[in-house]
Motif scaffolding. Structure first.
Motif, PDB file in Angstrom:
ATOM      1  N   LEU A 416       0.823  -1.216   0.000  1.00  0.00           N
ATOM      2  CA  LEU A 416       0.000   0.000   0.000  1.00  0.00           C
ATOM      3  C   LEU A 416       0.856   1.265   0.000  1.00  0.00           C
ATOM      4  O   LEU A 416       0.569   2.215  -0.722  1.00  0.00           O
ATOM      5  CB  LEU A 416      -0.934  -0.032   1.216  1.00  0.00           C
ATOM      6  N   ASN A 418       0.992   3.576   2.142  1.00  0.00           N
ATOM      7  CA  ASN A 418       0.360   4.695   2.845  1.00  0.00           C
ATOM      8  C   ASN A 418       0.089   4.222   4.255  1.00  0.00           C
ATOM      9  O   ASN A 418      -0.335   3.089   4.418  1.00  0.00           O
ATOM     10  CB  ASN A 418      -1.052   4.969   2.308  1.00  0.00           C
ATOM     11  N   PRO A 420      -2.696   4.210   6.774  1.00  0.00           N
ATOM     12  CA  PRO A 420      -4.108   4.600   6.794  1.00  0.00           C
ATOM     13  C   PRO A 420      -4.403   5.578   7.925  1.00  0.00           C
ATOM     14  O   PRO A 420      -5.283   6.432   7.794  1.00  0.00           O
ATOM     15  CB  PRO A 420      -4.850   3.281   7.021  1.00  0.00           C
TER      16      PRO A 420
ATOM     17  N   SER B 122      -7.777   9.539   0.362  1.00  0.00           N
ATOM     18  CA  SER B 122      -6.593   8.680   0.455  1.00  0.00           C
ATOM     19  C   SER B 122      -6.676   7.801   1.699  1.00  0.00           C
ATOM     20  O   SER B 122      -6.374   6.610   1.647  1.00  0.00           O
ATOM     21  CB  SER B 122      -5.333   9.537   0.492  1.00  0.00           C
ATOM     22  N   LEU B 125      -9.627   5.158   1.235  1.00  0.00           N
ATOM     23  CA  LEU B 125      -9.235   4.083   0.322  1.00  0.00           C
ATOM     24  C   LEU B 125      -8.233   3.147   0.988  1.00  0.00           C
ATOM     25  O   LEU B 125      -8.292   1.929   0.817  1.00  0.00           O
ATOM     26  CB  LEU B 125      -8.627   4.661  -0.969  1.00  0.00           C
ATOM     27  N   SER B 126      -7.289   3.722   1.762  1.00  0.00           N
ATOM     28  CA  SER B 126      -6.308   2.885   2.455  1.00  0.00           C
ATOM     29  C   SER B 126      -6.994   1.951   3.443  1.00  0.00           C
ATOM     30  O   SER B 126      -6.664   0.770   3.532  1.00  0.00           O
ATOM     31  CB  SER B 126      -5.293   3.750   3.198  1.00  0.00           C
ATOM     32  N   LEU B 129      -8.757  -0.862   1.615  1.00  0.00           N
ATOM     33  CA  LEU B 129      -7.842  -1.888   1.103  1.00  0.00           C
ATOM     34  C   LEU B 129      -7.328  -2.780   2.223  1.00  0.00           C
ATOM     35  O   LEU B 129      -7.160  -3.983   2.032  1.00  0.00           O
ATOM     36  CB  LEU B 129      -6.691  -1.223   0.352  1.00  0.00           C
ATOM     37  N   ASN B 165      -0.897   5.605  -4.760  1.00  0.00           N
ATOM     38  CA  ASN B 165      -0.413   4.389  -4.088  1.00  0.00           C
ATOM     39  C   ASN B 165      -1.555   3.425  -3.839  1.00  0.00           C
ATOM     40  O   ASN B 165      -1.423   2.216  -4.059  1.00  0.00           O
ATOM     41  CB  ASN B 165       0.245   4.746  -2.750  1.00  0.00           C
ATOM     42  N   SER B 166      -2.693   3.939  -3.376  1.00  0.00           N
ATOM     43  CA  SER B 166      -3.845   3.075  -3.113  1.00  0.00           C
ATOM     44  C   SER B 166      -4.336   2.429  -4.404  1.00  0.00           C
ATOM     45  O   SER B 166      -4.669   1.247  -4.429  1.00  0.00           O
ATOM     46  CB  SER B 166      -4.992   3.872  -2.494  1.00  0.00           C
ATOM     47  N   SER B 169      -2.042  -0.368  -5.434  1.00  0.00           N
ATOM     48  CA  SER B 169      -2.175  -1.532  -4.575  1.00  0.00           C
ATOM     49  C   SER B 169      -3.480  -2.270  -4.891  1.00  0.00           C
ATOM     50  O   SER B 169      -3.512  -3.501  -4.912  1.00  0.00           O
ATOM     51  CB  SER B 169      -2.126  -1.104  -3.115  1.00  0.00           C
TER      52      SER B 169
END
Ligand SMILES: [Zn+2]
Ligand SMILES: [Zn+2]
Ligand SMILES: [Zn+2]
Ligand SMILES: [Zn+2]
Ligand SMILES: [Zn+2]
Ligand SMILES: [Zn+2]
Ligand SMILES: [Zn+2]
Lengths: 430, 292
Positions: A416, A418, A420, B122, B125-126, B129, B165-166, B169
């Motif tokens: 990922l 990131n 979260p 962002s 979405l993270s 996922l 990035n999301s 992935s």
């Protein structure tokens, strides 16, 4: 038993076949003849039972010599932490992402590739790892190009043109997995050298051999070919699957590549993935540059034109239009055939931006009552208490202080890129 | 060994993670009031759950200062209360709580200008996922996951890297990102998301019929999509924006070390600090031209 016949310096071009018998399971299997019969052979009883499932590899000895299963979850997590630390070291060294590498992967499909010391066969392992490698390669080198070459029956054959699309390379490879005959290093080198001489001069020319055979059947003097590669600055590297071979070592030494021999499947994968980031040698050698690039848009649906790469009639929506000369191209990244501008799509560049802004490694913490974020993993909502009967160790982001489970930790850092928690906050992420 | 590809679930069982834009700056002036939007959404979630009792729906709210899970149909049924209406009622109360909390955080933060700010897509979405990875880990027999973004407010340019990035992935895990725009502006980020992950991007003309759009287009599972002609993403904006002025350009200069994009020639890269040498580019004639 690992390591017999590896690194022993098998002199001469035809090293003796010492490779079988490297594995524990083959120790008492003296009958090499049976091992080496190629196609259509019947599986041995022990092979049938373990063909898909190498259950013994999940065992380890404890202090008193008893066998016990490896604790895979912790093992996976500790392996990952090692990779993470290595990676942050590499990031500090500032490896160039924009190096434009032109790499041919040469896959040996001679009959040695059908040997079953790797399960189910060397060939299948090579194909599986090559797929992972190609994806990783494009992730690490978004502007680079890969092509595939195979060696079979002493002849080398170009499977795919050098290009920037991982999917087409992988599909082509998976469709061509048969092996027969001898291997020829010289033929492959001649072929690849010819193709690499056509690429633009700012590109770095590289060849990576995935070599199963222990010999090479060449039509002429291979030393001359090696000299030729050296002159045209093609960096050749070899990963052997059997034992060390003098000529491969010589080739790598002469051309500045690296030569390694794999012990088993996971070692092979490790060695292969080491070739994904550009080698420090070329990364230093290349000066930083500003490269002029075009970011073409998809054409309109109703625009019919002839693409410059295949000379076929295409509708605009199937291709991209060079912003400088308005010519149609099918695939990105590429170089405009008309004006020479390097054409990329902006998502293509964005694929590597996570290397610029990596997620800081998370700290390991044990669970305390009344902490911020409650008792669930902030990412996936899984309970952090008593996961799989283990102690309550999990991880915590040093920036946003949110808590995550091990699985999310790996996912966040490996895929990922990131956090979260940080992304769900305005104050610290801006 | 069992055959590796046997699935407990048929291929039309879905996990839908819905990302909802709760940006107060947007909803204050939206054509469709938030309360109406919420009732469209709840009908949609309800119909997804009624399509198959194995379907799984998760709602994540994307606010201006925070993101949070507001509904998980998996938890709702585990408690034994299978009353859909009741659990959804709980979800809308939780959504309202989230919005109030988010507004408090925005007020105390002070970095948000009066004109408004982008929602934290962002982050949402993270989270989505991470949740989907957990479903993947739950074994080989899991529902087919996808993400549906309901965005109204404009994109936040500062989230570009994290959103991309999301997207990548999601692409690697083969999770499509669908988008239904409930505002007036197209989203370049989510257009790219749908294009790259193979999802559906749509901007309905008539928002008062939102439920119909959601039910007709976004309720279809991934298997059925192969038989349908769903709206195609046309005219995706692939142009880049330069790092120096955030201006959209179709030609520019790219740093070979970090791939930062600039609209003009610079002597030094402002992202990674590399100094550029002008000479090193072409010496095209130094190589002998050997073609085979
Ligand atoms: Zn990466
Ligand atoms: Zn073409
Ligand atoms: Zn052009
Ligand atoms: Zn988690
Ligand atoms: Zn964080
Ligand atoms: Zn600029
Ligand atoms: Zn730079």
């Amino acid at each position: 038993m690992y390591g017999v016949g590896v690194g022993g310096g098998g002199g001469g071009f035809n090293a003796p076949s010492t490779a079988s018998g490297r594995r524990k399971n083959q120790e008492d299997d003296d009958d090499d003849e049976e091992e080496e019969t190629g196609d259509g052979r019947v599986l041995e009883a022990w092979e049938r039972a373990y063909a898909d499932d190498r259950s013994w590899e999940a065992l380890q000895e404890d202090e008193s010599g008893l066998l016990r299963p490896i604790d895979t979850k912790n093992l996976v997590h500790s392996q990952y932490r090692r990779r993470l630390l290595l990676r942050s070291a590499a990031a500090a060294a500032r490896i160039q992402k924009g190096l434009i590498r032109y790499l041919y992967i040469v896959i040996d499909l001679s009959k040695a590739a059908s040997e079953m010391d790797y399960r189910p066969s060397r060939m299948a392992v090579v194909a599986k790892c090559a797929e992972a490698f190609i994806r990783e390669f494009f992730d690490q080198n978004p502007l680079s190009h890969v092509g595939l070459v195979t060696i079979k029956d002493g002849i080398s054959h170009r499977l795919t043109e050098i290009g920037g699309s991982p999917e087409s390379q992988i599909n082509a490879l998976m469709g061509k997995l048969e092996c027969s005959g001898d291997s020829s290093l010289q033929n492959a080198l001649e072929l690849v050298n010819g193709y690499l001489n056509q690429i633009p001069s700012y590109g770095h020319k590289e060849v990576l051999f995935l070599y199963s055979a222990l010999n090479t059947c060449d039509p002429g003097d291979i030393m001359e070919t090696i000299e030729k590669c050296k002159k045209s600055k093609v960096r050749c590297s070899v990963i052997g699957l059997a034992a060390e071979i003098f000529i491969c070592k010589h080739l790598c030494e002469e051309t500045g590549g690296s030569y390694t021999v794999a012990l088993d499947e996971s070692h092979f994968k490790e060695l292969l993935l080491e070739h994904a980031p550009p080698s420090p040698a070329i990364a230093e050698y290349a000066a930083a540059n500003l490269i002029k690039m075009g970011f073409p848009q998809r054409g309109a649906e109703d625009l019919i034109s002839i693409c410059s790469c295949h000379k076929k009639i295409k509708s605009g929506a199937e291709g991209y239009i060079c912003p400088r000369c308005k010519v149609n191209v099918c695939e990105l990244p590429t170089e405009c055939r008309t004006c020479g501008l390097t054409l990329v799509s902006s998502p293509h560049l964005a694929r590597s931006y996570h290397h610029l802004f990596p997620v800081a490694p998370f700290d390991e913490v044990t669970f305390k009552l009344g902490q911020k974020g409650g008792q669930n993993c902030f990412g996936c909502q899984q309970s952090l208490i008593n996961t799989g009967g283990q102690s309550n160790i999990h991880v915590c982001c040093p920036k946003c202080k949110h808590h995550f489970c091990f699985d999310c930790d790996i996912y966040i850092h490996e895929s990922l890129h990131n956090c979260p928690g940080c992304e769900s906050q305005r104050s610290s992420s801006r | 060994m069992t055959s590796a590809h046997s699935k407990l679930y048929s291929d039309d069982v879905s996990l839908v993670v819905v990302v909802v834009d709760t940006n107060p700056f947007f909803w204050a002036g939206a054509a469709l009031p938030f309360a109406d939007f919420l009732s469209h959404l709840i009908h949609f979630v309800n119909s997804l759950l009624l399509l198959s009792n194995l379907n799984h729906v998760v709602i994540i709210a994307a606010g201006v200062s925070s993101c949070a899970y507001v509904f998980d149909s998996g938890n709702a049924y585990a408690g034994g209360t299978a009353d859909v209406a009741e659990t959804l009622g709980k979800a809308s109360r939780k959504m309202e709580e989230f919005i109030k909390q988010d507004a408090r955080e925005t007020a105390s933060n002070g970095t948000v200008a009066d004109g408004g700010a982008a929602s934290l897509f962002s982050g949402a979405l993270s989270l989505a996922l991470c949740y989907i990875q957990r479903i993947f880990r739950s074994g080989t027999r899991h529902p087919q996951p996808r993400i549906l973004c309901l965005q109204g407010s404009p994109d936040g340019p500062e989230q570009y890297v994290a959103v991309m990035n999301s997207i990548f992935s999601a692409q690697r895990s083969m999770v499509p990102i669908d988008t239904c725009i409930v505002g007036t502006q197209d989203s370049a980020f989510l257009q790219q998301a749908s294009y790259i992950t193979g999802g559906v991007y749509m901007k309905p003309q008539e928002l008062s019929g939102l439920f119909q759009y959601l039910a007709a287009v976004f309720a279809t599972d991934l298997h059925s999509r192969t038989f349908l002609r769903l709206p195609k993403t046309l005219g995706v904006d692939f142009r880049a924006s330069c790092f120096c002025h955030k201006k959209t350009i179709d030609m520019g200069y790219v740093c070979s070390v970090c791939l930062s994009i600039f609209c003009k020639y610079h002597k030094k890269c402002s992202t990674c600090g590399s100094e550029f040498s002008r000479v090193s580019m072409p010496d095209l004639n130094s190589l002998p031209d050997q073609r085979q």
